[in-house]
Design a protein around this motif. Structure first.
Motif, PDB file in Angstrom:
ATOM      1  N   GLY A  82      -9.839  11.741   6.547  1.00  0.00           N
ATOM      2  CA  GLY A  82      -8.717  12.294   5.818  1.00  0.00           C
ATOM      3  C   GLY A  82      -8.963  12.329   4.319  1.00  0.00           C
ATOM      4  O   GLY A  82      -8.600  13.295   3.640  1.00  0.00           O
ATOM      5  N   VAL A  83      -9.587  11.272   3.819  1.00  0.00           N
ATOM      6  CA  VAL A  83      -9.922  11.220   2.392  1.00  0.00           C
ATOM      7  C   VAL A  83     -10.961  12.284   2.067  1.00  0.00           C
ATOM      8  O   VAL A  83     -10.862  12.979   1.051  1.00  0.00           O
ATOM      9  CB  VAL A  83     -10.444   9.821   1.998  1.00  0.00           C
ATOM     10  N   ALA A  97       0.809  -1.220   0.000  1.00  0.00           N
ATOM     11  CA  ALA A  97       0.000   0.000   0.000  1.00  0.00           C
ATOM     12  C   ALA A  97       0.846   1.274   0.000  1.00  0.00           C
ATOM     13  O   ALA A  97       0.476   2.277  -0.611  1.00  0.00           O
ATOM     14  CB  ALA A  97      -0.940   0.006   1.203  1.00  0.00           C
ATOM     15  N   ASP A  98       2.002   1.250   0.691  1.00  0.00           N
ATOM     16  CA  ASP A  98       2.857   2.440   0.731  1.00  0.00           C
ATOM     17  C   ASP A  98       3.399   2.774  -0.657  1.00  0.00           C
ATOM     18  O   ASP A  98       3.495   3.950  -1.032  1.00  0.00           O
ATOM     19  CB  ASP A  98       4.023   2.224   1.697  1.00  0.00           C
ATOM     20  N   VAL A  99       3.750   1.733  -1.407  1.00  0.00           N
ATOM     21  CA  VAL A  99       4.243   1.951  -2.770  1.00  0.00           C
ATOM     22  C   VAL A  99       3.124   2.517  -3.638  1.00  0.00           C
ATOM     23  O   VAL A  99       3.331   3.471  -4.400  1.00  0.00           O
ATOM     24  CB  VAL A  99       4.780   0.637  -3.381  1.00  0.00           C
ATOM     25  N   GLU A 112      -8.446  -0.212  -1.145  1.00  0.00           N
ATOM     26  CA  GLU A 112      -8.813  -0.544   0.234  1.00  0.00           C
ATOM     27  C   GLU A 112      -8.040   0.268   1.263  1.00  0.00           C
ATOM     28  O   GLU A 112      -8.458   0.405   2.423  1.00  0.00           O
ATOM     29  CB  GLU A 112      -8.578  -2.040   0.484  1.00  0.00           C
ATOM     30  N   ASP A 113      -6.901   0.841   0.845  1.00  0.00           N
ATOM     31  CA  ASP A 113      -6.059   1.592   1.771  1.00  0.00           C
ATOM     32  C   ASP A 113      -6.410   3.083   1.737  1.00  0.00           C
ATOM     33  O   ASP A 113      -6.436   3.706   0.666  1.00  0.00           O
ATOM     34  CB  ASP A 113      -4.587   1.394   1.420  1.00  0.00           C
ATOM     35  N   LYS A 114      -6.624   3.661   2.887  1.00  0.00           N
ATOM     36  CA  LYS A 114      -7.053   5.073   2.975  1.00  0.00           C
ATOM     37  C   LYS A 114      -5.992   6.035   2.446  1.00  0.00           C
ATOM     38  O   LYS A 114      -6.316   7.073   1.858  1.00  0.00           O
ATOM     39  CB  LYS A 114      -7.428   5.441   4.407  1.00  0.00           C
ATOM     40  N   ASP A 115      -4.707   5.703   2.663  1.00  0.00           N
ATOM     41  CA  ASP A 115      -3.645   6.598   2.202  1.00  0.00           C
ATOM     42  C   ASP A 115      -3.544   6.605   0.679  1.00  0.00           C
ATOM     43  O   ASP A 115      -3.235   7.636   0.073  1.00  0.00           O
ATOM     44  CB  ASP A 115      -2.305   6.191   2.810  1.00  0.00           C
ATOM     45  N   GLU A 139       0.873   9.789  -5.492  1.00  0.00           N
ATOM     46  CA  GLU A 139       1.411  11.131  -5.234  1.00  0.00           C
ATOM     47  C   GLU A 139       2.351  11.564  -6.361  1.00  0.00           C
ATOM     48  O   GLU A 139       2.293  12.706  -6.834  1.00  0.00           O
ATOM     49  CB  GLU A 139       2.155  11.139  -3.903  1.00  0.00           C
ATOM     50  N   ALA A 140       3.227  10.637  -6.784  1.00  0.00           N
ATOM     51  CA  ALA A 140       4.190  10.955  -7.846  1.00  0.00           C
ATOM     52  C   ALA A 140       3.479  11.276  -9.156  1.00  0.00           C
ATOM     53  O   ALA A 140       3.871  12.202  -9.874  1.00  0.00           O
ATOM     54  CB  ALA A 140       5.145   9.774  -8.049  1.00  0.00           C
ATOM     55  N   LEU A 141       2.427  10.551  -9.468  1.00  0.00           N
ATOM     56  CA  LEU A 141       1.665  10.812 -10.698  1.00  0.00           C
ATOM     57  C   LEU A 141       1.018  12.196 -10.651  1.00  0.00           C
ATOM     58  O   LEU A 141       0.941  12.891 -11.667  1.00  0.00           O
ATOM     59  CB  LEU A 141       0.608   9.726 -10.898  1.00  0.00           C
TER      60      LEU A 141
END
Length: 282
Positions: free
Chosen positions: A258-259, A195-197, A224-227, A203-205
């Protein structure tokens, strides 16, 4: 209060005596630390190296470059040179990337990243092939700090690394370099098992800002991941295309606060007046 003043006076007097002690026979503090590099006690030697790293200066750098020859104190010396941040030791640090000790190589890569000189890029690219995961991790992180477009092909290749941290830092580095040629690889990273990747890829895109990635970012809003969802929302806001507005309005109802907050900010960036009712309702 009186006791505190007395303690402070005693501390000042102690510091003054210490400084005077270091200036014995006309020697400066730096000279005394340099002399301590010859001490047989490794702890004394390393403490002197650490102190020289904090002091810096041309004379100190020259001495520390020479100290790289001492295997027992090499890591401390590398870190001290990285702390100083001068470009002068870059060739010597590049040479230590070939050291037989993986810990030395990884510290050298980290130091080169702190210094940030582009002349180290080819050597750091080569270090991405190192058998040790920590060397690869610090090399890719260093390339992200230097931000040189010549590293893009190697960073794209690093997105396939088996190590999570190498992939994660490679994504971050590509986002900082902002090269459109990395978009296809970042789109693949948006599907990474970690999920971190995926989050960093979104973010990079957004930082690259290519509108062709909008469909993939819209799909990432279902992650599924909020971040991941939050960074996808931010990215859509950074790209600023009105085609994302319906999905961003939907994101105002996300289960994660947060989303929802990110969606409101993204809609504000796009500036479509039609979203005002949805924002007021949120």
């Amino acid at each position: 209060m009186k006791l505190l003043i007395i303690c402070m006076i005693n501390l000042i007097e102690f510091c003054q005596r210490t400084i005077l002690a270091f200036k014995i026979r006309g020697k400066t503090v730096v000279d005394n630390y340099i002399e301590a590099l010859k001490d047989e006690d490794i702890n004394v030697k390393i403490n002197a190296i650490n102190a020289l790293g904090r002091i810096g200066g041309k004379k100190t750098i020259t001495v520390l470059i020479e100290a790289l020859k001492d295997k027992n104190a090499r890591i401390a010396t590398i870190n001290a040179l990285g702390m100083i941040g001068s470009k002068k030791p870059v060739p010597a640090l590049i040479e230590t990337l070939k050291d037989e000790d993986a810990e030395v190589r990884s510290n050298a890569a980290e130091a080169l990243g702190k210094i940030g000189d582009a002349s180290a890029v080819p050597a750091l690219i080569q270090a991405l092939k190192d058998e040790d995961k920590d060397v690869r991790r610090y090399a890719v992180k260093a390339l992200g700090k230097i931000v040189d477009a010549s590293a893009v092909p190697a960073l794209i290749q690093a997105l396939k690394d088996e190590n999570l941290w190498v992939r994660r830092y490679a994504v971050e580095a590509l986002g900082k370099i902002v090269d459109a040629s990395a978009v296809p690889a970042l789109l693949e990273a948006l599907k990474d098992e970690n999920a971190d990747v995926r989050s960093n890829a979104a973010e990079a895109l957004g930082e690259i800002g290519d509108k062709s990635v909008i469909p993939a970012l819209l799909e990432a809003l279902k992650d599924e991941d909020k971040d991941v969802r939050s960074n996808a929302v931010y990215a859509l806001g950074d790209i600023g295309d009105a085609s994302a507005v319906p999905a961003l309005i939907q994101a105002l109802k996300d289960e994660n606060s947060g989303v929802r907050s990110s969606a409101a900010k993204a809609l504000g960036k796009i500036g479509d007046k039609s979203v005002i009712p949805a924002l007021l309702e949120a």
